[in-house]
Every structure is written in structure tokens, then in C-alpha cells.
Design a protein around this motif. Structure first.
Motif, short mmCIF file in Angstrom:
data_model
loop_
_atom_site.label_atom_id
_atom_site.label_comp_id
_atom_site.label_asym_id
_atom_site.label_seq_id
_atom_site.Cartn_x
_atom_site.Cartn_y
_atom_site.Cartn_z
N HIS A 1 -18.22 -17.03 12.66
CA HIS A 1 -18.52 -15.59 12.79
C HIS A 1 -17.54 -14.68 12.06
O HIS A 1 -17.61 -13.47 12.21
CB HIS A 1 -18.52 -15.19 14.27
N ASP A 2 -16.62 -15.25 11.30
CA ASP A 2 -15.52 -14.46 10.74
C ASP A 2 -16.01 -13.29 9.89
O ASP A 2 -15.71 -12.13 10.14
CB ASP A 2 -14.54 -15.34 9.98
N ARG A 3 -16.78 -13.59 8.86
CA ARG A 3 -17.22 -12.57 7.92
C ARG A 3 -18.25 -11.61 8.57
O ARG A 3 -18.24 -10.41 8.35
CB ARG A 3 -17.83 -13.27 6.70
N TRP A 4 -19.14 -12.20 9.38
CA TRP A 4 -20.21 -11.40 10.00
C TRP A 4 -19.60 -10.31 10.88
O TRP A 4 -19.94 -9.13 10.75
CB TRP A 4 -21.14 -12.29 10.82
N VAL A 5 -18.73 -10.74 11.80
CA VAL A 5 -18.13 -9.77 12.72
C VAL A 5 -17.16 -8.86 11.96
O VAL A 5 -17.07 -7.67 12.23
CB VAL A 5 -17.45 -10.49 13.91
N GLY A 6 -16.47 -9.43 10.96
CA GLY A 6 -15.55 -8.62 10.16
C GLY A 6 -16.26 -7.45 9.50
O GLY A 6 -15.76 -6.32 9.49
N GLU A 7 -17.45 -7.69 8.97
CA GLU A 7 -18.19 -6.61 8.31
C GLU A 7 -18.68 -5.58 9.34
O GLU A 7 -18.72 -4.38 9.07
CB GLU A 7 -19.36 -7.18 7.49
N THR A 8 -19.10 -6.06 10.52
CA THR A 8 -19.53 -5.10 11.56
C THR A 8 -18.37 -4.19 11.95
O THR A 8 -18.53 -2.98 12.07
CB THR A 8 -20.05 -5.86 12.80
N VAL A 9 -17.19 -4.79 12.12
CA VAL A 9 -16.01 -3.99 12.50
C VAL A 9 -15.67 -3.00 11.38
O VAL A 9 -15.37 -1.83 11.64
CB VAL A 9 -14.81 -4.90 12.84
N VAL B 1 -18.27 7.48 20.75
CA VAL B 1 -18.44 6.08 21.14
C VAL B 1 -19.66 5.50 20.43
O VAL B 1 -20.74 6.10 20.46
CB VAL B 1 -18.57 5.92 22.67
N ILE B 2 -19.46 4.38 19.77
CA ILE B 2 -20.57 3.64 19.16
C ILE B 2 -20.86 2.44 20.06
O ILE B 2 -19.96 1.65 20.35
CB ILE B 2 -20.21 3.17 17.73
N VAL B 3 -22.12 2.33 20.51
CA VAL B 3 -22.54 1.20 21.35
C VAL B 3 -23.46 0.32 20.53
O VAL B 3 -24.46 0.79 19.99
CB VAL B 3 -23.28 1.71 22.61
N THR B 4 -23.13 -0.97 20.41
CA THR B 4 -24.06 -1.93 19.80
C THR B 4 -24.35 -3.03 20.83
O THR B 4 -23.47 -3.37 21.63
CB THR B 4 -23.51 -2.54 18.48
N PRO B 5 -25.57 -3.56 20.85
CA PRO B 5 -26.00 -4.47 21.93
C PRO B 5 -25.62 -5.93 21.69
O PRO B 5 -26.48 -6.78 21.50
CB PRO B 5 -27.51 -4.26 21.96
N HIS B 6 -24.34 -6.25 21.74
CA HIS B 6 -23.83 -7.61 21.56
C HIS B 6 -24.51 -8.31 20.36
O HIS B 6 -25.13 -9.37 20.51
CB HIS B 6 -24.01 -8.45 22.83
N CYS B 7 -24.39 -7.66 19.22
CA CYS B 7 -25.05 -8.19 18.02
C CYS B 7 -24.12 -8.16 16.81
O CYS B 7 -24.58 -8.25 15.67
CB CYS B 7 -26.31 -7.37 17.73
N ALA B 8 -22.81 -8.06 17.06
CA ALA B 8 -21.84 -7.93 15.95
C ALA B 8 -21.93 -9.10 14.98
O ALA B 8 -21.59 -8.98 13.81
CB ALA B 8 -20.42 -7.80 16.49
N ALA B 9 -22.41 -10.26 15.48
CA ALA B 9 -22.45 -11.45 14.61
C ALA B 9 -23.86 -11.78 14.12
O ALA B 9 -24.06 -12.79 13.46
CB ALA B 9 -21.87 -12.65 15.37
N PHE B 10 -24.83 -10.94 14.47
CA PHE B 10 -26.21 -11.28 14.09
C PHE B 10 -26.37 -11.29 12.57
O PHE B 10 -25.93 -10.39 11.88
CB PHE B 10 -27.20 -10.28 14.70
N THR B 11 -27.02 -12.32 12.06
CA THR B 11 -27.33 -12.43 10.64
C THR B 11 -28.46 -13.44 10.47
O THR B 11 -28.59 -14.37 11.26
CB THR B 11 -26.11 -12.91 9.81
N GLU B 12 -29.21 -13.27 9.41
CA GLU B 12 -30.32 -14.19 9.15
C GLU B 12 -29.83 -15.62 8.89
O GLU B 12 -30.61 -16.56 8.93
CB GLU B 12 -31.13 -13.70 7.95
N ASP B 13 -28.52 -15.78 8.61
CA ASP B 13 -27.98 -17.12 8.33
C ASP B 13 -27.50 -17.84 9.58
O ASP B 13 -27.00 -18.96 9.50
CB ASP B 13 -26.79 -17.00 7.37
N TYR B 14 -27.61 -17.19 10.73
CA TYR B 14 -26.98 -17.73 11.94
C TYR B 14 -27.45 -19.16 12.24
O TYR B 14 -26.65 -20.05 12.50
CB TYR B 14 -27.26 -16.79 13.12
N PHE B 15 -28.77 -19.39 12.20
CA PHE B 15 -29.28 -20.71 12.62
C PHE B 15 -28.79 -21.82 11.69
O PHE B 15 -28.56 -22.95 12.11
CB PHE B 15 -30.81 -20.72 12.73
N ARG B 16 -28.58 -21.48 10.40
CA ARG B 16 -28.09 -22.51 9.46
C ARG B 16 -26.66 -22.90 9.78
O ARG B 16 -26.31 -24.08 9.77
CB ARG B 16 -28.19 -22.02 8.01
N ALA B 17 -25.84 -21.89 10.08
CA ALA B 17 -24.42 -22.18 10.38
C ALA B 17 -24.31 -23.02 11.65
O ALA B 17 -23.51 -23.97 11.72
CB ALA B 17 -23.66 -20.87 10.52
#
Ligand code: NAD
Length: 309
Positions: A92-100, A270-286
Motif C-alpha cells: 500500500h506504500d504508493r497508493w496511500v502515499g498519493e492519497t496523503v 476536515v476532509i473525511v474519506t471512507p477508509h479508501c486511502a489504498a483503493f486502486t484498480e490494481d489491488y486484487f493483483r497485488a
């Protein structure tokens, strides 16, 4: 153990379609099928890939969590039943990094305010001194594992000075300075951004409390992409309401979904996101790649990758 059948539990649907992962793994030397909550269906599998925990998992040999955080799994019961638990840390490094980075850019460039105004068709420019830029700011990242390192990499590329807080003050690549957890208050005190990437454990529960918010600068923003209960949420709300910090971006909460009556929904900064900081279309492959690697390791008698129990 012998691996003849792997179930992909339908709860992974929260993050990706179970059938995508099953299809991605269909070349494995085991049958891969999507399973629901029927206990007989689950116990007919040797392994299950899942988002949520189910009691029937205590009768399979191996459970793989599609999340990094495994705080909802009963470790003791897995141990007692001889069930192996592996997790999905490391992806999740890059995915969450970009969300942050997105949160920080929103605060600095006032994008969240423009989006909120847009809902009311309101043309309202920020004050001349509301906006700022990221180079020269400091982010203090709590946790220097996969998420913390991904956040450090992306923010570092944007010119942010990144410090880290970990159990020991040993240096970590990508972090300009590292503090030990006992020096947490010192670490957060000069930061423009304080970012939580910690797992939920007995040691981290409410690690971020009123004292931490008190130690933060009044113009600092708080970010949580780790786990909700790492933060004392009522202390956070107090800090926001009393302007003792500038704002927050939150992906995880003490109660999820965030209850409708939470004051966090209505706060301008305040920015609220619904526990999706790591969501990406590549998730299932990883996730599939971790499962595949562990199937190979099982066959060659090597220890599991990412084994938790
Ligand atoms: P990781 O194991 O790679 O990193 C966790 C880090 O926290 C490790 O470096 C560990 O040493 C450190 N740590 C643990 N206890 C500590 C303490 N008491 N003080 C200081 N440091 C401590 O895991 P990761 O992949 O980086 O994930 C971390 C957590 O983030 C997960 O457990 C999960 O709860 C959460 N997460 C959230 C999302 C999301 O969508 N928001 C996505 C992935 C992970």
C-alpha cells in the motif's frame, strides 16, 4: 498441509470483486472458488482469502487477509487451532502515499474549500494568505513501515521535509530525522503535518491523545490513514473545535462507517474519506501476487511471507 482448494470470501467485495481475484489465480495448482458465509462451504477449503473474519476459518489451514491491518482477527484462537494467518502489508506504500499527498495539496492549495463551495454554486476566492506551498514544510509521520515509507517517498518528492516516529530512533531511508516513540511530543511539535500510519495494537491504542494535539502547532494539520482507535477521537474533535490545530484529513475512525451524527462531517477544515486511502484498480493483483508467492513457498517448504500467526 495440502492445498487443494482456496476460497475467496465474498467480503473482499469491499475492495474488489472476488471473481477478479479468483480469475487472476486460476493457474494455481489448487482450485480457487468464491465462497460465501455457509460454514460447510468455507470448511471445504484449505485456505481462505478474506477481508473479514468468520468463526469457520478456525477449521481451515491458512487464512490470508487482503488488508495490512489484522486487528480484527482473533490471534489467540488462530494459534490454538493451528491456523496460519498472513496479511497484505507491503503493497500500500504508493497508493496511500498519493492519497496523503492529495490531502496535503488540498489543504495547501485550498481545493477542499473550492469543492465545498461548488456544491452551492458559490464563487468564493480564498483570502490572499490562505494558500501556501509544500516545499519547506515538515511532515512528522508516526510509523515508518510500508505506509510510512510510501508517504515519505511521495511527500519527499513534493519538497516536504519528512520526519518519522518509530519504536527506536534508528534512521530509516526516506526520513530526514527519526524520533523514538517516547519522544513523540518533541517530534510533532515543529511539524506542519502530523500523519498517522500506525497499526492498531495494545501499544498504539489512543497513542495520539489530547497531549499530542496540545503539543502540535496551532497551524498544523493532522492526518490518520492507520487505524481509527490509534487516535482518541474525542480529543481530536476537541482540538479541532478549539482551533488548537488547523484541520484534519481522516480515512479511518473509531467507529466505521463514521456515524451520521459525528461533528467531523461538518467541519470546514476536515476532509473525511471512507477508509479508501489504498483503493486502486490494481489491488486484487497485488493481493494475488502475495497469495501466489505463499502457495509456491508452501510447495517448496519455505516459511510464509507476511506471516502474522
Ligand atoms: P507495516 O507493518 O509495514 O508498518 C507498521 C509500522 O508501525 C512498523 O514499522 C512498526 O514497527 C510500526 N509500529 C508498530 N507499533 C509501533 C509503536 N508502538 N510505535 C511506533 N511504531 C510502531 O504495516 P503497513 O503496511 O505500513 O500498515 C500499517 C497499518 O496501516 C496497518 O496495520 C493498517 O492498520 C493500516 N492501513 C490502512 C490502510 C487504509 O486504507 N487506510 C491501508 C493499509 C494499511
Amino acid at each position: 498441509f495440502e492445498l487443494e482448494r482456496i476460497g475467496v470470501h465474498e467480503s473482499v467485495e469491499t475492495v474488489f470483486p472476488p471473481s477478479e481475484l479468483a480469475a487472476y489465480l486460476d493457474d494455481l495448482p489448487a482450485e480457487v472458488t468464491v465462497v460465501g458465509d455457509d460454514a460447510a462451504e468455507i470448511t471445504a477449503c484449505d485456505a481462505v482469502v478474506t477481508f473479514e473474519h468468520r468463526d469457520a476459518y478456525l477449521e481451515v489451514d491458512w487464512v490470508h487477509s487482503i488488508q495490512a491491518g489484522v486487528d480484527r482477527f482473533p490471534f489467540d484462537e488462530f494459534e490454538a487451532s493451528g491456523v496460519v494467518l498472513t496479511n497484505s502489508t507491503g503493497i500500500h506504500d504508493r497508493w496511500v502515499g498519493e492519497t496523503v499527498a492529495g490531502y496535503l495539496l488540498s489543504f495547501a492549495r485550498r481545493i477542499h474549500t473550492a469543492v465545498a463551495n461548488q456544491q452551492d454554486r458559490r464563487w468564493d476566492q480564498p483570502d490572499w494568505n490562505d494558500g501556501f506551498t509544500l516545499p519547506g514544510t515538515t511532515a512528522c509521520v508516526l510509523g515508518t513501515g510500508t505506509l510510512g515509507s510510501g508517504v515519505a517517498e511521495v511527500l519527499g518528492a513534493l519538497g516536504v521535509r519528512v520526519t518519522g516516529v518509530r519504536r527506536s530512533a534508528e534512521p530509516v531511508p526516506g526520513f530526514d530525522e527519526v524520533y523514538a516513540t517516547e519522544d513523540l511530543l518533541e517530534g510533532v511539535s515543529d511539524a506542519d503535518f502530523v500523519i498517522v500510519t500506525l497499526p492498531l495494537t495494545e501499544q498504539t491504542r489512543h497513542l495520539v491523545d489530547a497531549e499530542v494535539f496540545e503539543a502540535m502547532r496551532e497551524d498544523a494539520y493532522f492526518v490518520n490513514v492507520g487505524r481509527g482507535p490509534v487516535v482518541d477521537e474525542s480529543a481530536l474533535i476537541d482540538a479541532l473545535e478549539s482551533d488548537s490545530i488547523a484541520g484534519a484529513a481522516l480515512d479511518v475512525f473509531e467507529t466505521e462507517p463514521l456515524p451520521e451524527e459525528s461533528p467531523l462531517w461538518d467541519m470546514d477544515e476536515v476532509i473525511v474519506t471512507p477508509h479508501c486511502a489504498a483503493f486502486t484498480e490494481d489491488y486484487f493483483r497485488a493481493v494475488g501476487d502475495i497469495v501466489r508467492e505463499n502457495v509456491e513457498r508452501l510447495e517448496s517448504g519455505e516459511p510464509f511471507h507476511n506471516r502474522v500467526v
